[in-house]
Design a protein around this motif. Structure first.
Motif, PDB file in Angstrom:
ATOM      1  N   UNK A  42      36.488  31.629  28.075  1.00  0.00           N
ATOM      2  CA  UNK A  42      36.542  32.680  27.060  1.00  0.00           C
ATOM      3  C   UNK A  42      36.026  32.161  25.723  1.00  0.00           C
ATOM      4  N   UNK A  43      36.492  30.985  25.323  1.00  0.00           N
ATOM      5  CA  UNK A  43      36.048  30.395  24.057  1.00  0.00           C
ATOM      6  C   UNK A  43      34.555  30.066  24.127  1.00  0.00           C
ATOM      7  N   UNK A  44      34.124  29.503  25.247  1.00  0.00           N
ATOM      8  CA  UNK A  44      32.698  29.202  25.416  1.00  0.00           C
ATOM      9  C   UNK A  44      31.856  30.475  25.374  1.00  0.00           C
ATOM     10  N   UNK A  50      27.334  33.710  20.081  1.00  0.00           N
ATOM     11  CA  UNK A  50      27.136  33.533  18.641  1.00  0.00           C
ATOM     12  C   UNK A  50      28.086  34.424  17.847  1.00  0.00           C
ATOM     13  N   UNK A  51      29.345  34.420  18.264  1.00  0.00           N
ATOM     14  CA  UNK A  51      30.363  35.244  17.621  1.00  0.00           C
ATOM     15  C   UNK A  51      31.622  34.414  17.386  1.00  0.00           C
ATOM     16  N   UNK A  52      32.294  34.684  16.269  1.00  0.00           N
ATOM     17  CA  UNK A  52      33.555  34.004  15.982  1.00  0.00           C
ATOM     18  C   UNK A  52      34.763  34.778  16.489  1.00  0.00           C
ATOM     19  N   UNK A  53      34.564  36.014  16.925  1.00  0.00           N
ATOM     20  CA  UNK A  53      35.646  36.770  17.525  1.00  0.00           C
ATOM     21  C   UNK A  53      36.814  37.010  16.587  1.00  0.00           C
ATOM     22  N   UNK A  54      37.977  37.168  17.187  1.00  0.00           N
ATOM     23  CA  UNK A  54      39.214  37.410  16.438  1.00  0.00           C
ATOM     24  C   UNK A  54      40.200  36.298  16.782  1.00  0.00           C
ATOM     25  N   UNK A  55      41.275  36.240  16.010  1.00  0.00           N
ATOM     26  CA  UNK A  55      42.311  35.241  16.265  1.00  0.00           C
ATOM     27  C   UNK A  55      42.756  35.302  17.731  1.00  0.00           C
ATOM     28  N   UNK A  59      39.918  29.906  15.226  1.00  0.00           N
ATOM     29  CA  UNK A  59      40.746  28.716  15.014  1.00  0.00           C
ATOM     30  C   UNK A  59      40.509  27.678  16.111  1.00  0.00           C
ATOM     31  N   UNK A  60      40.343  28.145  17.354  1.00  0.00           N
ATOM     32  CA  UNK A  60      40.085  27.207  18.457  1.00  0.00           C
ATOM     33  C   UNK A  60      38.659  26.674  18.390  1.00  0.00           C
ATOM     34  N   UNK A  61      37.710  27.517  17.994  1.00  0.00           N
ATOM     35  CA  UNK A  61      36.322  27.063  17.882  1.00  0.00           C
ATOM     36  C   UNK A  61      36.178  25.875  16.939  1.00  0.00           C
TER      37      UNK A  61
END
Length: 343
Positions: A42-44, A50-55, A59-61
């Motif tokens: 999911x994080x990968x 090329x997105x930082x997503x939501x909490x 924070x994990x990235x």
């Protein structure tokens, strides 16, 4: 043939074959491996998109290299369970993480002749607590430009009083208490310039190098990506991106330094590099993954959120991170060289 012999020699085709017993723990191992690999994937996926997503994605990235640990654990569990799909999945995930461990952006040197050298130091002193350690480091490292986020009133006064005016006669600051204060101290002449707007102080100026070449300098300190502040974090990183892009359009040399609260694994930070046309000095000098925060963790466990960014007419060398004490950040020192384009 008597009945006992007949019973002993009777065909056994109608009897069920004994089934091999499953080793205890195989199924739980496979489930746990799948859970770990799903989380890592999911994080990968956000990194690939090329997105930082939501909490909690941004924070994990920030700690993306640490995803190697759960991925390796998942591979071991898949091997224990003899789960072939999990083994393939784990290898692919490992390959993805390894791909993104490489420094982001171009790292080639400018082709023109060198015309001026400038040593840059950036150090978040955590509400001014690390000021004395910073002063000791400044006396040793002798930077030409010093960027100090979270420099409160006391920190600002101490730098003014304890750094010799003969060595550091120039400064520009956002005078404030706590994390909102920030200071740029310089050996080089500084001209006033509008800084980037932000919740925390981000002063800017124009520095004049020894050859008379003018360089835009900007302190960076956007809000951190806390769960309720992601919008502000993105907006303030975008302001820094726009500042860099403005210099790119005007073909003006630019240095942006400080605590970016972002790593090369954040899309919002990569956007500064791509759109703004600047490069990360630590990456240029081979220190792209050296952690700068939190300072109290062993080096492999931290992340690099303190950066010095410069336009492509600068080369960089000897980037190193210093423990100065009483702050959760390591200071970054890097030597930049300005190059004149070949005519």
């Amino acid at each position: 043939m008597d009945s006992a012999t007949a019973a002993a020699t009777a065909p056994t085709g109608d009897w069920p074959e004994p089934q091999a017993k499953r080793r205890p723990g195989r199924r739980p191992s496979a489930w746990l491996a799948a859970l770990l690999l799903a989380a890592v994937s999911t994080i990968l996926g956000f990194r690939i998109a090329d997105s930082d997503g939501v909490t909690p994605v941004p924070q994990i990235l920030a700690f993306l290299p640490l995803l190697l640990a759960p991925t390796i654990a998942a591979l071991l569990l898949a091997a224990l369970a003899r789960w072939r799909v999990g083994l393939v999945w784990g290898v692919v995930a490992l390959g993805g993480i390894a791909w993104f461990l490489e420094p982001y952006g171009k790292t080639d040197d400018p082709k023109g002749p060198a015309v001026a050298d400038v040593r840059v130091m950036a150090s978040n002193v955590e509400f001014g607590q690390g000021t004395q350690g910073l002063i000791k480091a400044v006396r040793k490292e002798k930077p030409d430009l010093l960027f100090v986020p979270e420099c409160d009133y006391t920190c600002s006064d101490t730098l003014r009083d304890e750094l010799p005016r003969s060595d550091y006669p120039y400064r520009t600051a956002s005078e404030a208490g706590g994390a909102e204060g920030s200071v740029i101290v310089s050996k080089l002449p500084l001209k006033k310039a509008s800084g980037v707007a932000g919740t925390l102080g981000m002063p800017g100026a124009v520095a004049e190098l020894k050859d008379g070449h003018q360089v835009r300098v900007q302190l960076a300190h956007p809000m951190p990506p806390l769960p309720k502040q992601l919008g502000t974090w993105r907006t303030e990183l975008a302001e820094l991106r726009d500042y860099a892009a403005e210099g790119r359009r005007a073909n003006r040399s630019t240095i942006i330094a400080g605590d970016f609260n972002a790593t090369q694994d954040h899309a919002a930070f990569r956007d500064i590099l791509d759109t703004g046309g600047v490069r990360d000095a630590a990456a240029l000098s081979g220190s792209a993954r050296t952690p700068s925060w939190p300072a109290d963790l062993m080096s492999p466990l931290g992340t690099q959120i303190d950066h010095v960014l410069a336009t492509p007419d600068f080369s960089a060398k000897d980037a190193h991170f210093l423990e100065i004490g009483d702050t959760d950040h390591r200071a970054l020192v890097v030597d930049l060289t300005l190059h004149r384009p070949n005519s």
